[in-house]
Design a protein around this motif. Structure first.
Motif, mmCIF file in Angstrom:
data_model
loop_
_atom_site.group_PDB
_atom_site.id
_atom_site.type_symbol
_atom_site.label_atom_id
_atom_site.label_comp_id
_atom_site.label_asym_id
_atom_site.label_seq_id
_atom_site.Cartn_x
_atom_site.Cartn_y
_atom_site.Cartn_z
ATOM 1 N N CYS A 20 55.237 29.096 29.207
ATOM 2 C CA CYS A 20 54.132 29.830 29.841
ATOM 3 C C CYS A 20 53.543 30.870 28.914
ATOM 4 C CB CYS A 20 54.635 30.544 31.091
ATOM 5 S SG CYS A 20 54.976 29.460 32.452
ATOM 6 N N ILE A 24 49.634 31.075 28.059
ATOM 7 C CA ILE A 24 48.816 32.270 28.355
ATOM 8 C C ILE A 24 48.161 32.776 27.075
ATOM 9 C CG2 ILE A 24 48.925 34.682 29.081
ATOM 10 C CD1 ILE A 24 51.146 33.849 31.037
ATOM 11 N N THR A 28 44.020 32.958 26.830
ATOM 12 C CA THR A 28 43.466 34.314 26.915
ATOM 13 C C THR A 28 43.158 34.850 25.522
ATOM 14 O OG1 THR A 28 45.616 35.407 26.791
ATOM 15 C CG2 THR A 28 44.879 34.721 28.977
ATOM 16 N N PRO A 82 47.287 39.750 30.341
ATOM 17 C CA PRO A 82 46.289 38.711 30.029
ATOM 18 C C PRO A 82 44.870 39.265 30.148
ATOM 19 C CG PRO A 82 47.886 37.957 31.666
ATOM 20 C CD PRO A 82 48.044 39.429 31.555
ATOM 21 N N GLY A 210 54.589 33.995 35.071
ATOM 22 C CA GLY A 210 53.758 33.230 34.153
ATOM 23 C C GLY A 210 53.074 32.054 34.821
ATOM 24 N N VAL A 213 50.221 33.194 36.930
ATOM 25 C CA VAL A 213 49.080 33.621 36.113
ATOM 26 C C VAL A 213 48.291 32.408 35.620
ATOM 27 C CG1 VAL A 213 48.435 34.721 33.939
ATOM 28 C CG2 VAL A 213 50.142 35.777 35.396
ATOM 29 N N LEU A 214 49.006 31.384 35.158
ATOM 30 C CA LEU A 214 48.317 30.180 34.674
ATOM 31 C C LEU A 214 47.517 29.523 35.796
ATOM 32 C CD1 LEU A 214 51.076 28.642 32.373
ATOM 33 C CD2 LEU A 214 48.914 29.661 31.657
ATOM 34 N N ILE A 217 44.445 31.606 36.294
ATOM 35 C CA ILE A 217 43.437 31.414 35.243
ATOM 36 C C ILE A 217 42.653 30.126 35.506
ATOM 37 C CG2 ILE A 217 43.118 30.923 32.785
ATOM 38 C CD1 ILE A 217 45.529 32.759 32.228
#
Length: 685
Positions: A20, A24, A28, A82, A210, A213-214, A217
């Motif tokens: 991850c 990221i 980013t 990020p 993680g 977050v992915l 995104i």
């Protein structure tokens, strides 16, 4: 379609077991050089029900490099924040959709922190309204949250602000959001990214999920693309299957299809109707996202020196010298490797990982060095012919969405590219030295031959750079007319300036390309051409030295030109010894005129016997027998002298500058004024 190729590249990366943390980092701008100074001020705000905590951090260290102080970001911790660097637009305004409350903070924002109302209005509310999870909340709830944060920061304002220009990152750790976790212990594993100790709970540690977050995104970018069009229950352009929702191909981080540039869309579409062109389902869009970021990561600018070789004029040495290295717009190159079929995505991802390493050294002989093949300083790992290489060149200002694709060279077979690289290597490592030795100049690198774009551009001209590259990579036949035309023009220009050293350099390049051409036809096209490389003239020169060159050896205009060059040089040496004057300059090239085959014939060769008698010149025993045969050759090929003048003149100067007196004929008066090494000119870099 380029977008389809990008999706095919991005899919194995998206589905890979890449950690991850690395994903990221790829998606980013945490590692962007543009963003390093933002990590000097990291504003961590912890929200827990009615409590609020705060901590100001600096993620990195000041280091001194080459007597200059710079800031080096902590490359482990920065991934937990990020951020996305804006491409175009006003960076002070909220842009796009934020996957989590982590924002770039600019100096005016920081200076406004002491003003609660201004900071809330200009910074917090616009960004909270464009952040996933907060978008689902009511305006009143967002305003209440903004009030709490702005009021808290206003009390800290005097401690946070200084007179220097400040840049920062603000993260709002809201324990109600799914990507934030607080543990009693510090955890560092594949999915959990440590942020910092909790400002509210001593001993506790804040972490970022993680995977969450992915996912955020992916959703945020999908919603950004929907700004230019979305449809429900429509067929995706890429899967050809109906999807619950499809969006446009628009992507803020790679503005190949920018809304500020009208060209990519029909004039009949409204601003939010781009799905009338391309429709992308969510899964394909996620792969597209990984693909564009991967390509951004591996793109390489072509060096100015190579650009000059590719786009400078080729028919005038002086014009090329006058062009500076910064005369050309930057061009970027991107190599794309794709399998012909959907095979093992793990193997494909392994190759992509090697590409990401940005190594300039080949790990094996089968790797492709694209600096030699395409002017791109990148190594493509070994691959079989079940793959295809696509090379994309573009220029323009990415931040303004002003992109111009210069060329897309598709379907390059790896084995063909490998053969081309070997030919280029043999040319540089072995053949050029031999050619220079024959011309009597010191061995040195010839910049024009060090990579394929420069080599082809110096032959075919800037207008044919991409076409000639495509021709070579696709195993199509090359032509030589433009090579002879350019060489003949440059030799004439240099002859008028009496720049013999540079003339030799032009002939070194000329014969270097003929070697490449011959090997290209032999090894790749599998045919034997009629081209004469420099070594092929050895037998011809031997016959000349023995006086055994006959009409049957002069079957082509090229042969006639080469023999005429040898004759005039031999005669010129004797003439110089008797008169102290240059025969060609004084008698053949009158008043700096451009030398032509007819002048060589009628002003030069036809007068040799007359002048030899006049000056009692003792010419070598080989001279007169060959002169007679060559004059017969001129009569026979008179009709070709105009249409094939470039070939004739190139061969003439080759013979003229290659002539060396034969000791067997030294009973004559020839004075071989060979070019010494120090007069051998320089490669026209």
């Amino acid at each position: 379609m380029l977008a389809e190729a990008i999706i095919r590249i991005g899919r194995p990366i998206k589905n890979s077991d890449m950690p991850c943390r690395d994903k990221i980092r790829l998606l980013t701008d945490v590692s962007s050089e543009n963003c390093k100074n933002y990590f000097r001020h990291v504003f961590l705000i912890e929200i827990a029900k009615k409590r609020i905590g705060f901590q100001l951090m600096e993620l990195g260290d000041k280091v001194t490099k080459e007597k200059k102080e710079t800031f080096e970001v902590n490359s482990i911790r920065n991934v937990a924040f990020p951020i996305f660097y804006p491409n175009g637009g006003n960076p002070l305004h909220a842009q796009g959709i934020y996957p989590l409350p982590c924002y770039l903070v600019y100096d005016p924002h920081i200076k406004a922190m002491k003003d609660k109302a201004a900071f809330k209005k200009e910074f917090l509310l616009p960004r909270l309204g464009k952040t996933l999870f907060y978008q689902d909340r009511t305006a009143i709830e967002r305003e209440a949250l903004a009030d709490r944060i702005a009021e808290f920061l206003a009390t800290k304002g005097s401690d946070l602000i200084n007179e220097e220009k400040q840049l920062g990152v603000m993260m709002i750790f809201d324990e109600e959001l799914p990507m934030f976790h607080k543990y009693q212990e510090k955890r560092e594993n594949e999915h959990s990214l440590w942020i910092n100790e909790s400002p509210l709970t001593p001993g506790a540690h804040l972490h970022l999920d993680g995977e969450a977050v992915l996912k955020g995104i992916g959703q945020a970018k999908f919603y950004e693309a929907a700004e230019l069009g979305k449809e429900k229950n429509a067929v995706s352009t890429f899967t050809n299957r109906k999807a619950d929702e499809v969006v446009s191909i628009y992507n803020k981080s790679w503005l190949w299809l920018s809304p500020t540039w009208e060209s990519p869309r029909s004039i009949y579409w409204k601003d939010d109707e781009w799905t009338k062109g391309i429709k992308v389902d969510e899964e394909s869009y996620a792969a597209y996202l990984y693909g564009v970021h991967f390509l951004k990561e591996i793109q390489v600018p072509i060096s100015n020196a190579i650009l000059k070789e590719m786009f400078a004029p080729i028919t005038s040495v002086e014009a090329k010298k006058m062009m500076s290295l910064d005369s050309f717009e930057s061009i970027y190159g991107i190599p794309m490797v794709m399998p012909l079929t959907d095979g093992d995505s793990r193997q494909l991802f392994a190759r992509y990982k090697k590409l990401l390493k940005k190594s300039n050294e080949k790990q094996s002989d089968s790797d492709l060095h694209l600096k030699i093949l395409a002017g791109i300083d990148r190594i493509v790992p070994e691959m079989g012919d079940e793959h295809r290489l696509t090379i994309l060149y573009y220029s323009g200002d990415l931040s303004r969405g002003n992109m111009h694709i210069r060329a897309v060279i598709e379907d390059v077979i790896p084995s063909v590219a490998s053969q081309l690289e070997k030919i280029m290597h043999q040319l540089g490592a072995r053949e050029i030295g031999k050619i220079q030795k024959v011309f009597g100049v010191k061995e040195q690198p010839v910049y024009r031959t060090q990579n394929l774009p420069a080599l082809l551009a110096n032959v075919y001209g800037s207008g044919y750079v991409w076409e000639s590259l495509r021709t070579v990579f696709h195993k199509e036949p090359l032509r030589l007319e433009r090579l002879y035309m350019a060489t003949a023009r440059k030799l004439n220009e240099l002859a008028n300036k009496e720049d013999r050293g540079q003339m030799i350099q032009e002939l070194v390049f000329h014969y270097s390309f003929l070697y490449f051409f011959k090997q290209y036809e032999k090894q790749i096209l599998h045919k034997e051409g009629g081209v004469k490389t420099l070594s092929d003239w050895d037998e011809f020169k031997t016959l000349y030295g023995q006086g055994k060159l006959e009409l049957c050896h002069l079957t082509k205009t090229e042969h006639l030109g080469f023999a005429a060059g040898l004759l005039l040089k031999q005669f010129s040496n004797s003439y110089y010894k008797k008169t102290g004057k240059d025969f060609v300059k004084q008698r053949v090239m009158k008043f700096g005129s451009k030398l032509t085959p007819e002048m060589i014939w009628k002003n030069g060769l036809l007068r040799c016997e007359e002048l030899a008698q006049q000056w009692s010149m003792k010419l070598g025993s080989n001279f007169r027998p060959v002169l007679a045969q060559v004059l017969l050759g001129f009569l026979e090929k008179e009709n070709n002298l105009i249409s094939e003048k470039d070939t004739f003149m190139t061969a003439f100067w080759s013979g003229y500058l290659l002539y060396k007196s034969d000791k067997k004929n030294d009973d004559g008066d020839e004075l071989d004024t060979e070019i010494r090494e120090e007069d051998g000119g320089k490669d026209n870099e």
